[in-house]
Design a protein around this motif. Structure first.
Motif, PDB file in Angstrom:
ATOM      1  N   ALA A   1       0.516  28.614  39.024  1.00 22.39           N
ATOM      2  CA  ALA A   1       0.778  27.416  38.215  1.00 22.39           C
ATOM      3  C   ALA A   1      -0.408  27.124  37.285  1.00 22.39           C
ATOM      4  N   ALA A   2      -1.624  27.264  37.801  1.00 23.24           N
ATOM      5  CA  ALA A   2      -2.814  27.003  36.976  1.00 23.24           C
ATOM      6  C   ALA A   2      -2.889  27.984  35.802  1.00 23.24           C
TER       7      ALA A   2
ATOM      8  N   LEU B   1      -2.673  27.234  31.811  1.00 23.22           N
ATOM      9  CA  LEU B   1      -3.682  27.745  30.882  1.00 23.22           C
ATOM     10  C   LEU B   1      -3.012  28.519  29.751  1.00 23.22           C
ATOM     11  N   CYS B   2      -2.053  29.347  30.095  1.00 21.83           N
ATOM     12  CA  CYS B   2      -1.329  30.121  29.086  1.00 21.83           C
ATOM     13  C   CYS B   2      -0.673  29.187  28.072  1.00 21.83           C
ATOM     14  N   ALA B   3      -0.013  28.150  28.550  1.00 20.58           N
ATOM     15  CA  ALA B   3       0.649  27.194  27.652  1.00 20.58           C
ATOM     16  C   ALA B   3      -0.372  26.483  26.763  1.00 20.58           C
TER      17      ALA B   3
ATOM     18  N   LEU C   1     -10.843  27.525  35.381  1.00 17.90           N
ATOM     19  CA  LEU C   1      -9.929  27.723  34.256  1.00 17.90           C
ATOM     20  C   LEU C   1      -9.925  26.539  33.289  1.00 17.90           C
ATOM     21  N   ASP C   2     -10.513  25.425  33.709  1.00 18.40           N
ATOM     22  CA  ASP C   2     -10.527  24.220  32.877  1.00 18.40           C
ATOM     23  C   ASP C   2     -11.292  24.449  31.587  1.00 18.40           C
ATOM     24  N   GLY C   3     -10.691  24.077  30.491  1.00 14.45           N
ATOM     25  CA  GLY C   3     -11.338  24.149  29.192  1.00 14.45           C
ATOM     26  C   GLY C   3     -11.299  25.515  28.524  1.00 14.45           C
ATOM     27  N   LEU C   4     -10.782  26.528  29.195  1.00 10.12           N
ATOM     28  CA  LEU C   4     -10.748  27.862  28.591  1.00 10.12           C
ATOM     29  C   LEU C   4      -9.839  27.920  27.365  1.00 10.12           C
ATOM     30  N   GLU C   5      -8.924  26.975  27.273  1.00 11.39           N
ATOM     31  CA  GLU C   5      -8.030  26.936  26.102  1.00 11.39           C
ATOM     32  C   GLU C   5      -8.792  26.644  24.812  1.00 11.39           C
TER      33      GLU C   5
ATOM     34  N   THR D   1       7.660  35.094  36.532  1.00  9.96           N
ATOM     35  CA  THR D   1       8.331  34.468  35.396  1.00  9.96           C
ATOM     36  C   THR D   1       7.378  33.630  34.566  1.00  9.96           C
ATOM     37  N   ALA D   2       6.298  33.162  35.156  1.00  7.17           N
ATOM     38  CA  ALA D   2       5.340  32.368  34.391  1.00  7.17           C
ATOM     39  C   ALA D   2       4.707  33.185  33.271  1.00  7.17           C
ATOM     40  N   TYR D   3       4.703  34.505  33.413  1.00 15.94           N
ATOM     41  CA  TYR D   3       4.093  35.364  32.413  1.00 15.94           C
ATOM     42  C   TYR D   3       5.140  36.242  31.736  1.00 15.94           C
TER      43      TYR D   3
END
Length: 175
Positions: free
Chosen positions: A113-114, A118-120, A88-92, A140-142
C-alpha cells in the motif's frame, strides 16, 4: 618502522550504461538510456535472476539522472524489518526514484500500500519510478487493467492508452 608497500587500489568503477554488458538485454539497455523520468513516462519494472544486472542498470539510471541535474534516490527493500515505511515519505519530490527488490515485499500489505501511494504521488507530480525484482510480481498496485480484455499487465510492459478516454490496452490487445 617497516616500509609500506603501496597498493594500486582504486574506487570501484561507477555503474553506467556504457560499462553494462547487455547480452540479451540490449533493448532494455537502449530503453533505459532514453528514460528521463519525465512526466508521462511509464513506471518501469525490471525483473531477472540474481546477477542479471538489475542493480547495475538502476545505478546507471540514477547516475544519468544526476548528470542531467535531476534529484534521485535508490532504495533497497531486502531489509524491510529495519527499514521504516517513513523512508518512502517525500520521495515523490524527487525527479527519479529507483526501488530495488520489489519482490521482497510481495504479500506485505502495508508495504504494498505504501509503494502504491508513492507511485500515485510520483505520477501526479511527474516523477519517474523504476523498480526491480528477481521475479515478475503480479501485484495489481503496479499493474494496469486492460480496458479491453480486463486482464492486469505489468506497468513496465509496453502498452498504449487508447485515445478518446478508452483506457489502457495491454500489449496483446494493442495488436
Amino acid at each position: 618502522m617497516k616500509d609500506q608497500m603501496p597498493l594500486k587500489l582504486a574506487a570501484r568503477e561507477r555503474a553506467s550504461f556504457d560499462n553494462y554488458v547487455p547480452g540479451a538485454n540490449l533493448a532494455v539497455l537502449e530503453h533505459l538510456r532514453r528514460y528521463t523520468g519525465s512526466p508521462g513516462e511509464p513506471v518501469l519494472y525490471l525483473h531477472g535472476p540474481d546477477g542479471s544486472g538489475r542493480t547495475h542498470l538502476v545505478q546507471a539510471v540514477c547516475s544519468a539522472a544526476a548528470a542531467r541535474g535531476q534529484t534521485t534516490v535508490r532504495v533497497g527493500l531486502t531489509d524491510t524489518e529495519r527499514l521504516p515505511l517513513a523512508a518512502l515519505d517525500g520521495l515523490e519530490n524527487l525527479a527519479v526514484v529507483c526501488i530495488e527488490d520489489l519482490d521482497a515485499i510481495a504479500g506485505q500489505r502495508t508495504w504494498e500500500a505504501a509503494l502504491d501511494q508513492l507511485c500515485a504521488r510520483l505520477v501526479a507530480r511527474g516523477g519517474g519510478l523504476v523498480m526491480t525484482g528477481a521475479r515478475d510480481v503480479p501485484m495489481t498496485a503496479y499493474s494496469y487493467k486492460c480496458a479491453y480484455c480486463g486482464l492486469f499487465w505489468n506497468k513496465g510492459t509496453a502498452g498504449r492508452k487508447k485515445a478518446m478516454g478508452g483506457g489502457w490496452r495491454c500489449p496483446d490487445c494493442v495488436k
